[in-house]
Motif scaffolding. Structure first.
Motif, PDB file in Angstrom:
ATOM      1  N   ILE A 215      -0.762   2.272   1.917  1.00 53.67           N
ATOM      2  CA  ILE A 215      -0.114   3.628   2.498  1.00 53.67           C
ATOM      3  C   ILE A 215      -0.443   3.625   3.895  1.00 53.67           C
ATOM      4  CG2 ILE A 215      -0.047   6.119   2.548  1.00 53.67           C
ATOM      5  CD1 ILE A 215      -0.460   5.663  -0.660  1.00 53.67           C
ATOM      6  N   GLU A 216       0.300   3.685   4.997  1.00 55.30           N
ATOM      7  CA  GLU A 216       0.006   3.545   6.396  1.00 55.30           C
ATOM      8  C   GLU A 216       0.517   5.176   6.852  1.00 55.30           C
ATOM      9  OE1 GLU A 216       1.069   0.224   9.028  1.00 55.30           O
ATOM     10  OE2 GLU A 216       2.353   1.845  10.113  1.00 55.30           O
ATOM     11  N   ARG A 217      -0.543   5.585   7.550  1.00 54.40           N
ATOM     12  CA  ARG A 217      -0.278   7.061   8.017  1.00 54.40           C
ATOM     13  C   ARG A 217      -0.518   6.729   9.658  1.00 54.40           C
ATOM     14  NH1 ARG A 217      -2.494  12.752   6.889  1.00 54.40           N
ATOM     15  NH2 ARG A 217      -4.611  12.087   6.869  1.00 54.40           N
ATOM     16  N   GLU A 218       0.551   6.872  10.163  1.00 57.80           N
ATOM     17  CA  GLU A 218       0.462   7.009  11.812  1.00 57.80           C
ATOM     18  C   GLU A 218      -0.024   8.347  12.310  1.00 57.80           C
ATOM     19  OE1 GLU A 218       3.799   5.358  13.748  1.00 57.80           O
ATOM     20  OE2 GLU A 218       2.913   5.728  15.386  1.00 57.80           O
ATOM     21  N   TRP A 219      -0.746   8.225  13.532  1.00 58.45           N
ATOM     22  CA  TRP A 219      -1.149   9.521  14.069  1.00 58.45           C
ATOM     23  C   TRP A 219      -0.584   9.489  15.632  1.00 58.45           C
ATOM     24  CZ3 TRP A 219      -5.789  12.763  12.833  1.00 58.45           C
ATOM     25  CH2 TRP A 219      -6.181  12.674  11.567  1.00 58.45           C
ATOM     26  N   GLU A 220      -0.450  10.933  16.116  1.00 55.53           N
ATOM     27  CA  GLU A 220      -0.108  11.057  17.355  1.00 55.53           C
ATOM     28  C   GLU A 220      -1.175  11.292  18.063  1.00 55.53           C
ATOM     29  OE1 GLU A 220       3.360  14.066  16.203  1.00 55.53           O
ATOM     30  OE2 GLU A 220       2.578  14.286  18.238  1.00 55.53           O
ATOM     31  N   VAL A 221      -1.593  10.638  19.258  1.00 56.08           N
ATOM     32  CA  VAL A 221      -2.576  11.130  20.081  1.00 56.08           C
ATOM     33  C   VAL A 221      -1.941  11.344  21.381  1.00 56.08           C
ATOM     34  CG1 VAL A 221      -4.601  10.084  21.226  1.00 56.08           C
ATOM     35  CG2 VAL A 221      -3.973   9.393  18.790  1.00 56.08           C
ATOM     36  N   SER A 222      -2.138  12.666  21.899  1.00 58.32           N
ATOM     37  CA  SER A 222      -1.479  13.117  23.320  1.00 58.32           C
ATOM     38  C   SER A 222      -2.531  14.110  23.641  1.00 58.32           C
ATOM     39  CB  SER A 222      -0.087  13.373  22.776  1.00 58.32           C
ATOM     40  OG  SER A 222       0.256  14.174  24.081  1.00 58.32           O
ATOM     41  N   ASP A 223      -3.411  13.856  24.704  1.00 63.84           N
ATOM     42  CA  ASP A 223      -4.447  14.650  25.115  1.00 63.84           C
ATOM     43  C   ASP A 223      -5.175  15.162  23.896  1.00 63.84           C
ATOM     44  OD1 ASP A 223      -5.979  16.132  26.873  1.00 63.84           O
ATOM     45  OD2 ASP A 223      -4.398  17.655  27.113  1.00 63.84           O
ATOM     46  N   ARG A 224      -5.249  16.604  23.544  1.00 65.34           N
ATOM     47  CA  ARG A 224      -5.804  17.086  22.584  1.00 65.34           C
ATOM     48  C   ARG A 224      -5.047  17.404  21.247  1.00 65.34           C
ATOM     49  NH1 ARG A 224      -8.604  21.639  22.715  1.00 65.34           N
ATOM     50  NH2 ARG A 224     -10.200  20.842  21.136  1.00 65.34           N
ATOM     51  N   LYS A 225      -3.693  17.179  21.461  1.00 69.44           N
ATOM     52  CA  LYS A 225      -3.054  17.005  20.134  1.00 69.44           C
ATOM     53  C   LYS A 225      -3.126  15.823  19.404  1.00 69.44           C
ATOM     54  CE  LYS A 225       1.980  17.689  19.328  1.00 69.44           C
ATOM     55  NZ  LYS A 225       3.355  17.089  19.758  1.00 69.44           N
ATOM     56  N   SER A 230       4.419  13.912  11.443  1.00 69.24           N
ATOM     57  CA  SER A 230       4.963  14.646  10.449  1.00 69.24           C
ATOM     58  C   SER A 230       5.944  13.716   9.506  1.00 69.24           C
ATOM     59  CB  SER A 230       6.086  15.684  11.060  1.00 69.24           C
ATOM     60  OG  SER A 230       5.558  16.474  12.019  1.00 69.24           O
ATOM     61  N   GLN A 231       6.506  12.830   9.834  1.00 65.87           N
ATOM     62  CA  GLN A 231       7.275  11.913   8.958  1.00 65.87           C
ATOM     63  C   GLN A 231       6.402  10.578   8.840  1.00 65.87           C
ATOM     64  OE1 GLN A 231      10.206  12.539   8.004  1.00 65.87           O
ATOM     65  NE2 GLN A 231      10.366  14.513   9.181  1.00 65.87           N
ATOM     66  N   MET A 232       6.498  10.289   7.356  1.00 61.91           N
ATOM     67  CA  MET A 232       5.810   8.780   7.148  1.00 61.91           C
ATOM     68  C   MET A 232       6.674   8.233   6.242  1.00 61.91           C
ATOM     69  SD  MET A 232       2.261   9.956   5.248  1.00 61.91           S
ATOM     70  CE  MET A 232       1.870   8.239   4.612  1.00 61.91           C
ATOM     71  N   ILE A 233       6.469   6.716   5.870  1.00 66.43           N
ATOM     72  CA  ILE A 233       7.256   6.224   4.774  1.00 66.43           C
ATOM     73  C   ILE A 233       6.395   6.190   3.758  1.00 66.43           C
ATOM     74  CG2 ILE A 233       8.017   3.833   3.995  1.00 66.43           C
ATOM     75  CD1 ILE A 233       8.086   3.083   7.067  1.00 66.43           C
ATOM     76  N   GLY A 234       7.076   7.054   2.511  1.00 61.79           N
ATOM     77  CA  GLY A 234       6.247   7.213   1.502  1.00 61.79           C
ATOM     78  C   GLY A 234       6.001   6.187   0.424  1.00 61.79           C
ATOM     79  N   HIS A 235       7.165   5.374   0.363  1.00 55.19           N
ATOM     80  CA  HIS A 235       6.712   3.996  -0.631  1.00 55.19           C
ATOM     81  C   HIS A 235       7.576   3.013  -0.113  1.00 55.19           C
ATOM     82  CE1 HIS A 235       5.502   1.863  -4.306  1.00 55.19           C
ATOM     83  NE2 HIS A 235       7.153   1.769  -4.317  1.00 55.19           N
ATOM     84  N   THR A 236       6.874   1.712  -0.262  1.00 50.39           N
ATOM     85  CA  THR A 236       7.595   0.541  -0.098  1.00 50.39           C
ATOM     86  C   THR A 236       7.459  -0.143  -1.409  1.00 50.39           C
ATOM     87  OG1 THR A 236       5.630  -0.550   0.924  1.00 50.39           O
ATOM     88  CG2 THR A 236       7.326   0.419   2.387  1.00 50.39           C
ATOM     89  N   GLY A 237       6.284  -1.144  -1.844  1.00 51.37           N
ATOM     90  CA  GLY A 237       6.177  -1.787  -2.820  1.00 51.37           C
ATOM     91  C   GLY A 237       4.693  -1.800  -3.190  1.00 51.37           C
ATOM     92  N   PHE A 238       4.550  -2.523  -4.615  1.00 51.15           N
ATOM     93  CA  PHE A 238       3.110  -2.770  -4.865  1.00 51.15           C
ATOM     94  C   PHE A 238       2.880  -4.233  -4.891  1.00 51.15           C
ATOM     95  CE2 PHE A 238       4.781   0.673  -7.401  1.00 51.15           C
ATOM     96  CZ  PHE A 238       3.840   1.695  -7.201  1.00 51.15           C
ATOM     97  N   LEU A 239       1.644  -4.420  -4.459  1.00 48.64           N
ATOM     98  CA  LEU A 239       1.259  -6.109  -4.351  1.00 48.64           C
ATOM     99  C   LEU A 239       0.313  -6.444  -5.372  1.00 48.64           C
ATOM    100  CD1 LEU A 239       0.535  -5.922  -0.523  1.00 48.64           C
ATOM    101  CD2 LEU A 239       2.540  -7.593  -1.635  1.00 48.64           C
ATOM    102  N   SER A 240       0.657  -7.457  -6.233  1.00 51.34           N
ATOM    103  CA  SER A 240      -0.130  -7.990  -7.226  1.00 51.34           C
ATOM    104  C   SER A 240      -0.700  -9.313  -6.698  1.00 51.34           C
ATOM    105  CB  SER A 240       0.420  -8.087  -8.501  1.00 51.34           C
ATOM    106  OG  SER A 240       0.959  -6.809  -8.897  1.00 51.34           O
ATOM    107  N   PHE A 241      -1.989  -9.520  -6.724  1.00 51.90           N
ATOM    108  CA  PHE A 241      -2.739 -10.737  -6.291  1.00 51.90           C
ATOM    109  C   PHE A 241      -3.244 -11.372  -7.700  1.00 51.90           C
ATOM    110  CE2 PHE A 241      -2.747 -10.332  -1.864  1.00 51.90           C
ATOM    111  CZ  PHE A 241      -2.455  -8.893  -1.826  1.00 51.90           C
ATOM    112  N   LEU A 242      -2.670 -12.466  -7.889  1.00 54.92           N
ATOM    113  CA  LEU A 242      -3.375 -13.330  -8.913  1.00 54.92           C
ATOM    114  C   LEU A 242      -3.789 -14.693  -8.342  1.00 54.92           C
ATOM    115  CD1 LEU A 242      -0.454 -12.198 -10.221  1.00 54.92           C
ATOM    116  CD2 LEU A 242      -1.979 -12.828 -12.022  1.00 54.92           C
TER     117      LEU A 242
END
Ligand code: SAH
Length: 246
Positions: A215-225, A230-242
């Motif tokens: 899950i990737e959550r991007e942040w805004e960085v603008s001065d002290r804001k 507000s928007q993010m990608i909720g789901h793409t897929g699961f990765l199974s490693f064998l």
């Protein structure tokens, strides 16, 4: 598709992709003269309306962002986990299926020695070939084959599946992998993950390392804001490693 020859970037980070160095480049910010497009990397050029842009040569990732997309491609955050968790490198032989738009296999070809990708559909195979050419990748072979019927390669370091029924190719993957080689399957839904992992662990020598969701959550960085977007990608897929351990 013409290759990307130069990038123009505005101070706000807006990017333009230049494919033709023999014409002026027009955008909503005005036009940049063709002579300016040929200037040294890092040169600031001005549009006819006085906007500043910096010109530089594209890297792999700049061109990669412009590949043609037919079926849904696997996102960068998930590709990153595949590369990091398996340690795939310039000595590796990789097998991939289905090729789809070729996004994953192109990225893998950029780090591996050789990639062989399997694809059932001719229309998607054609998109892939265009993308290989566009990115200048020469170490990928596309096979118009059903991977559920077999894998020709042997002693493979990494196999990646982005398939509707990945369990159908498990036995083939086991045979193709070298001892210590990885199999990574990308699936959007949990019933696929359950069927795949439960079938995999029944095969002698195949070990389930882990199943993860990035899950990737991007942040805004603008001065002290400074805050999450507000928007993010909720789901793409699961990765199974064998891993094949014997
Ligand atoms: N990972 C790809 C997207 C794959 S989409 C990317 O990043 O671009 C899934 C693809 O698998 C589709 O193109 C579909 O045609 C192909 N496919 C489905 N079953 C297959 C099979 N048995 N053998 C080979 N390819 C298959």
């Amino acid at each position: 598709m013409d290759k990307i020859k130069k990038i123009l970037i505005t101070p706000e980070g807006r990017k333009f992709y230049i494919r033709d160095l023999n014409s002026d480049f027009h955008s909503q910010f005005g036009f940049v003269k063709k002579a300016d497009l040929k200037k040294k990397d890092g040169t600031t050029v001005l549009t006819n309306t006085g906007r500043e842009m910096v010109v530089f040569k594209p890297s792999f990732i700049d061109s990669y962002r412009r590949i043609k997309r037919d079926p849904q491609i696997i996102p960068l955050k998930d590709i990153a986990a595949i590369i990091a968790e398996t340690g795939v490198d310039r000595t590796s032989l990789v097998v991939d299926a289905g090729a789809g738009s070729g996004a994953l296999c192109c990225f893998l070809a950029n780090v591996a020695k050789k990639v062989v990708t399997y694809e059932l559909r001719e229309d998607f195979a054609a998109t892939c070939r265009q993308n290989f050419e566009f990115l200048g990748l020469k170490n990928i072979t596309l096979k118009r084959k059903n991977i559920y019927e077999g894998i020709d390669e042997k002693n493979v370091d990494l196999i990646t599946f982005d398939l509707p029924e990945p369990w159908m190719a498990l036995e083939h993957a086991k045979k193709a992998l070298k001892i210590g080689g990885f199999l990574v399957s990308y699936s959007p839904t949990i019933p696929q993950v359950a069927d795949f992992v439960n079938a995999a662990v029944k095969i002698e020598g195949m070990m389930h390392i882990k199943t993860i969701e990035i899950i990737e959550r991007e942040w805004e960085v603008s001065d002290r804001k400074v805050r999450p977007r507000s928007q993010m990608i909720g789901h793409t897929g699961f990765l199974s490693f064998l891993r094949r351990v014997k």
